[in-house]
Design an enzyme around this catalytic site. Structure first.
Site, short mmCIF file in Angstrom:
data_model
loop_
_atom_site.label_atom_id
_atom_site.label_comp_id
_atom_site.label_asym_id
_atom_site.label_seq_id
_atom_site.Cartn_x
_atom_site.Cartn_y
_atom_site.Cartn_z
N CYS A 137 -0.04 3.90 2.63
CA CYS A 137 0.34 3.42 3.97
C CYS A 137 1.79 3.82 4.27
CB CYS A 137 0.21 1.91 4.06
SG CYS A 137 -1.47 1.28 3.88
N CYS B 150 0.83 -1.21 0.00
CA CYS B 150 0.00 0.00 0.00
C CYS B 150 0.87 1.26 0.00
CB CYS B 150 -0.92 -0.02 1.21
SG CYS B 150 -1.83 1.50 1.49
#
Length: 322
Positions: free
Chosen positions: A34, A31
């Site tokens: 993230c 991600c």
């Protein structure tokens, strides 16, 4: 910062959040957002210096837990952060927010530095009182109120101790702010009425009367409510709480609206003064009410004096008003 697993979630997140807020960051290695948010959260954890704990939950490694939290909030994407307080999830946000927005989110839930300092001061004050150093305890409580003016528990403890030590002018000054609020907080109204009783004893000549002198005057006229109320104030100032309520009840039974409901309001104030505060961590029952007000008489020797006493006198008041 900790890594969350199924095995440590209950201890490191739920249980730990009863002591300090825990921010769970649900992320994954693949991600991109993230990876942007992660360093921001780590920097803020350092900046907040223990005011919250950052817990990292890898959505790929702990899929069941990540799925449960996402479903709880109706979220289908990551990064997703959930804040735990008191053992429960209370708020969250989605996406790689900038530091300013994360800080704004945290400040809604995380105690300020002043609040933490105030709590520490209150704890030190309790220890100082136990050791008999009242002056130092007063100083610590004054610091707590200065550090965190919104901490009503610290303010109430400070006022209670000021009244108990005869510092009436200081107590009145600290009471000014909460008594201006609408609605007027019951605990501060109760403290003001206790202060009124203590000041009455000092300023009114009846403050030096023996109880028998009040009783003799009342015997001449059972509707002499001014004398009955003066007697109740003397009893209240002396800490004879049940006797004070008994006298106030006599007024209420004869004229519940006397002097703008003064007897009932004072009776309710005494009940509030005798009501123990919610137990703090590590606290034990010691037969005292909030701020250490001692219960006297037979009830104090029973297993749970406050509960039995308060229940009995609440019933009496209810019967008098019905």
């Amino acid at each position: 910062m900790i890594d969350v697993t199924l095995e440590n979630f209950e201890t490191e997140v739920m249980l730990a959040s009863t002591q300090v807020p825990v921010l769970v960051d649900i992320w994954a290695e693949w991600c991109g957002p993230c990876k942007q948010l992660g360093p921001v959260l780590e920097q803020l954890e350092t900046e907040y210096a223990g005011r919250f704990v950052l817990a990292k939950l890898d959505a790929d490694k702990v899929q069941q837990l990540a799925g449960q939290l996402s479903q709880m909030f109706g979220v289908r994407s990551i990064p997703f952060c959930v804040l735990f307080k008191g053992g429960q999830p209370v708020d969250g946000f989605v996406g790689a927010l900038p530091a300013a927005q994360v800080r704004e989110f945290l400040d809604k839930h995380v105690p300020s530095e002043g609040a933490l300092t105030a709590e520490a001061d209150v704890g030190e004050a309790e220890a100082l009182l136990q050791s008999g150093d009242t002056d130092a305890a007063l100083a610590k409580l004054a610091d707590a109120v200065a550090q965190d003016p919104g901490n009503d528990d610290a303010r109430a403890d400070y006022i209670r101790l000021l009244i108990g030590t005869g510092a009436y002018e200081e107590a009145a000054a600290v009471l000014e702010e909460p008594l201006k609020r609408e609605p007027r907080p019951l605990r501060f109204d109760a403290l003001r009425r206790w202060l009124d009783a203590r000041e009455f004893v000092e300023r009114d000549e009846r403050g030096n009367w023996e109880i028998s002198a009040f009783d003799a005057k009342i015997a001449e006229n059972k509707r002499d409510f001014d004398t009955r109320f003066a007697k109740a104030q003397v009893l209240m100032a002396e800490g004879q709480w049940t006797a004070a309520m008994d006298e106030l009840l006599e007024i209420i039974l004869r004229d519940r609206k006397w002097n703008d409901d003064l007897a009932r309001k004072t009776y309710v104030a005494i009940l509030e003064l005798l009501t123990p505060p919610p137990a703090r961590a590590g606290a034990t029952a010691d037969g005292k009410s909030a701020g250490g007000i001692e219960l006297t008489g037979k009830a104090a020797k029973q297993e749970d004096p406050q509960a039995e006493l308060l229940s009995s006198y609440r019933r009496k008041l209810s019967m008098a008003l019905n």
